[in-house]
Design a protein around this motif. Structure first.
Motif, PDB file in Angstrom:
ATOM      1  N   GLU A  55     -25.701   7.606  -0.494  1.00  0.00           N
ATOM      2  CA  GLU A  55     -27.061   7.450  -1.000  1.00  0.00           C
ATOM      3  C   GLU A  55     -27.135   7.806  -2.481  1.00  0.00           C
ATOM      4  O   GLU A  55     -26.431   8.711  -2.942  1.00  0.00           O
ATOM      5  CB  GLU A  55     -28.027   8.326  -0.196  1.00  0.00           C
ATOM      6  CG  GLU A  55     -28.014   8.017   1.294  1.00  0.00           C
ATOM      7  CD  GLU A  55     -28.948   8.903   2.098  1.00  0.00           C
ATOM      8  OE1 GLU A  55     -29.771   9.633   1.489  1.00  0.00           O
ATOM      9  OE2 GLU A  55     -28.869   8.885   3.337  1.00  0.00           O
TER      10      GLU A  55
ATOM     11  N   GLN B 153     -29.733   8.071  -6.219  1.00  0.00           N
ATOM     12  CA  GLN B 153     -31.084   8.298  -6.716  1.00  0.00           C
ATOM     13  C   GLN B 153     -31.197   8.002  -8.198  1.00  0.00           C
ATOM     14  O   GLN B 153     -30.285   8.291  -8.977  1.00  0.00           O
ATOM     15  CB  GLN B 153     -31.534   9.734  -6.454  1.00  0.00           C
ATOM     16  CG  GLN B 153     -32.977   9.970  -6.893  1.00  0.00           C
ATOM     17  CD  GLN B 153     -33.428  11.398  -6.732  1.00  0.00           C
ATOM     18  OE1 GLN B 153     -32.928  12.121  -5.886  1.00  0.00           O
ATOM     19  NE2 GLN B 153     -34.386  11.812  -7.534  1.00  0.00           N
TER      20      GLN B 153
ATOM     21  N   SER C  24     -29.948   3.432  -0.432  1.00  0.00           N
ATOM     22  CA  SER C  24     -28.841   3.695   0.498  1.00  0.00           C
ATOM     23  C   SER C  24     -27.916   2.485   0.524  1.00  0.00           C
ATOM     24  O   SER C  24     -28.382   1.337   0.557  1.00  0.00           O
ATOM     25  CB  SER C  24     -29.372   3.948   1.918  1.00  0.00           C
ATOM     26  OG  SER C  24     -30.147   5.116   1.978  1.00  0.00           O
TER      27      SER C  24
ATOM     28  N   GLN D 119     -34.889   3.663   0.445  1.00  0.00           N
ATOM     29  CA  GLN D 119     -34.737   4.663   1.496  1.00  0.00           C
ATOM     30  C   GLN D 119     -35.935   4.792   2.424  1.00  0.00           C
ATOM     31  O   GLN D 119     -35.872   5.537   3.402  1.00  0.00           O
ATOM     32  CB  GLN D 119     -34.382   6.007   0.874  1.00  0.00           C
ATOM     33  CG  GLN D 119     -32.986   5.991   0.257  1.00  0.00           C
ATOM     34  CD  GLN D 119     -32.385   7.362   0.187  1.00  0.00           C
ATOM     35  OE1 GLN D 119     -32.887   8.224  -0.518  1.00  0.00           O
ATOM     36  NE2 GLN D 119     -31.324   7.576   0.939  1.00  0.00           N
TER      37      GLN D 119
ATOM     38  N   ASP E  45     -34.321   6.700   5.726  1.00  0.00           N
ATOM     39  CA  ASP E  45     -33.522   7.733   5.063  1.00  0.00           C
ATOM     40  C   ASP E  45     -34.392   8.700   4.271  1.00  0.00           C
ATOM     41  O   ASP E  45     -33.966   9.817   3.969  1.00  0.00           O
ATOM     42  CB  ASP E  45     -32.480   7.087   4.147  1.00  0.00           C
ATOM     43  CG  ASP E  45     -31.461   6.278   4.934  1.00  0.00           C
ATOM     44  OD1 ASP E  45     -31.114   6.693   6.056  1.00  0.00           O
ATOM     45  OD2 ASP E  45     -31.026   5.226   4.438  1.00  0.00           O
TER      46      ASP E  45
ATOM     47  N   ASN F  86     -25.912  13.223   0.656  1.00  0.00           N
ATOM     48  CA  ASN F  86     -26.129  12.680   1.997  1.00  0.00           C
ATOM     49  C   ASN F  86     -25.093  11.598   2.233  1.00  0.00           C
ATOM     50  O   ASN F  86     -25.098  10.569   1.548  1.00  0.00           O
ATOM     51  CB  ASN F  86     -27.530  12.079   2.124  1.00  0.00           C
ATOM     52  CG  ASN F  86     -28.628  13.052   1.737  1.00  0.00           C
ATOM     53  OD1 ASN F  86     -28.512  14.253   1.960  1.00  0.00           O
ATOM     54  ND2 ASN F  86     -29.694  12.546   1.134  1.00  0.00           N
TER      55      ASN F  86
ATOM     56  N   SER G 127     -34.797   5.671  -4.869  1.00  0.00           N
ATOM     57  CA  SER G 127     -33.533   5.980  -4.201  1.00  0.00           C
ATOM     58  C   SER G 127     -33.085   4.800  -3.355  1.00  0.00           C
ATOM     59  O   SER G 127     -33.894   3.994  -2.899  1.00  0.00           O
ATOM     60  CB  SER G 127     -33.657   7.243  -3.342  1.00  0.00           C
ATOM     61  OG  SER G 127     -34.699   7.126  -2.391  1.00  0.00           O
TER      62      SER G 127
ATOM     63  N   SER H 120     -21.372   5.231   4.529  1.00  0.00           N
ATOM     64  CA  SER H 120     -22.654   5.158   3.833  1.00  0.00           C
ATOM     65  C   SER H 120     -22.725   6.255   2.780  1.00  0.00           C
ATOM     66  O   SER H 120     -22.140   7.334   2.928  1.00  0.00           O
ATOM     67  CB  SER H 120     -23.835   5.293   4.797  1.00  0.00           C
ATOM     68  OG  SER H 120     -23.970   6.618   5.263  1.00  0.00           O
TER      69      SER H 120
END
Length: 269
Positions: free
Chosen positions: A222, A224, A147, A199, A128, A109, A145, A220
């Motif tokens: 992301e 995890q 962002s 997120q 998100d 993402n 997670s 941006s």
């Protein structure tokens, strides 16, 4: 139908950038005391906001490439065809491991923005991830997670800075999980700064106004915690960036993924 641009065509658009080059990533240092300080603010407010971490020498080539893409009517997210945006985030490895674990992965993402005209704006209020992404409380909390949002130009309320709803404004766990959007906080930042949030935090981008002194250009990505099942696949390894064709497909996938935010999204040229 026009033949898709090849790697050399893209490189010709972005002087000074590379695709698939080898690099030694010099991670930014964060002392244990600094990480504790950042963590304290993060868990209390629900987000992090760090002063400039990157110099103009790193930002200018990426920023200029986004301007060059814009001149060709190419969406700025295509900047991720190049190595340098990925390398910026890779330099944050110490911070990422602190929040997302030693075996963190990169979610598929990603996005980039270039706001430069009156009325243009970032994305509307959203999260998100609609699922809960923080488990436990205080020092025992585990983040699933995260962002990160990285401005390549100064961003303030006149050109569309980010807004977040601090954690204290969110409804208590076990209720409707609805945020008090009227309690949103603008986050003006300088180029090269860093914003980040779990997120499930509500946030959005502001509007570009006539008072703006410069465009708002930002990236941006992301991440995890690898201890959890992937929220999306493929979960990528920051130490091994995807090859050119994989990056192209990944970028093209973003338009369908985010069309619910803006039905006018098109994959560009």
């Amino acid at each position: 139908m026009r033949k898709p641009r090849g790697k050399e065509d893209w490189l010709a658009l972005a002087s000074g950038l590379s695709i698939g080059a080898d690099a030694f990533i010099d991670e930014l240092p964060f002392s244990p005391s600094r990480l504790r300080e950042i963590s304290g603010s993060f868990w209390e407010e629900g987000y992090l906001s760090l002063p400039p971490l990157f110099g103009e020498d790193e930002l200018v080539p990426i920023r200029d490439a986004i301007y060059a893409l814009s001149e060709q009517d190419i969406p700025p997210v295509y900047i991720y065809l190049f190595d340098q945006p990925w390398w910026l985030f890779a330099r944050l490895g110490v911070l990422l491991r602190h929040f997302a674990g030693e075996k963190f992965g990169v979610l598929p993402n990603l996005w980039a923005w270039h706001l430069d005209r009156e009325g243009a704006r970032g994305w509307p209020p959203h999260r998100d991830c609609d699922a809960e992404t923080v488990f436990g409380e205080g020092e025992d909390a585990v983040l699933m997670s995260l962002s990160l949002w990285l401005p390549l130009t100064d961003a303030d309320e006149s050109n569309g800075c980010m807004y977040v709803v601090p954690q204290s404004r969110h409804a208590a766990k076990g209720t409707a999980q609805k945020a008090d959007l009227l309690g949103a906080r603008p986050l003006p930042v300088k180029a090269g700064s860093l914003l980040g949030w779990p997120q499930d935090l509500y946030h959005w981008g502001g509007e570009y106004t006539p008072m703006a002194k410069n465009p708002r250009v930002s990236l941006s990505l992301e991440f995890q915690n690898g201890a959890f099942d992937p929220l999306a696949e493929p979960l990528m390894d920051m130490d091994k960036l995807p090859p050119f064709e994989t990056r192209r497909r990944l970028i093209q996938d973003q338009f369908a993924k985010y069309r619910h935010i803006d039905p006018g999204f098109g994959a560009g040229k």
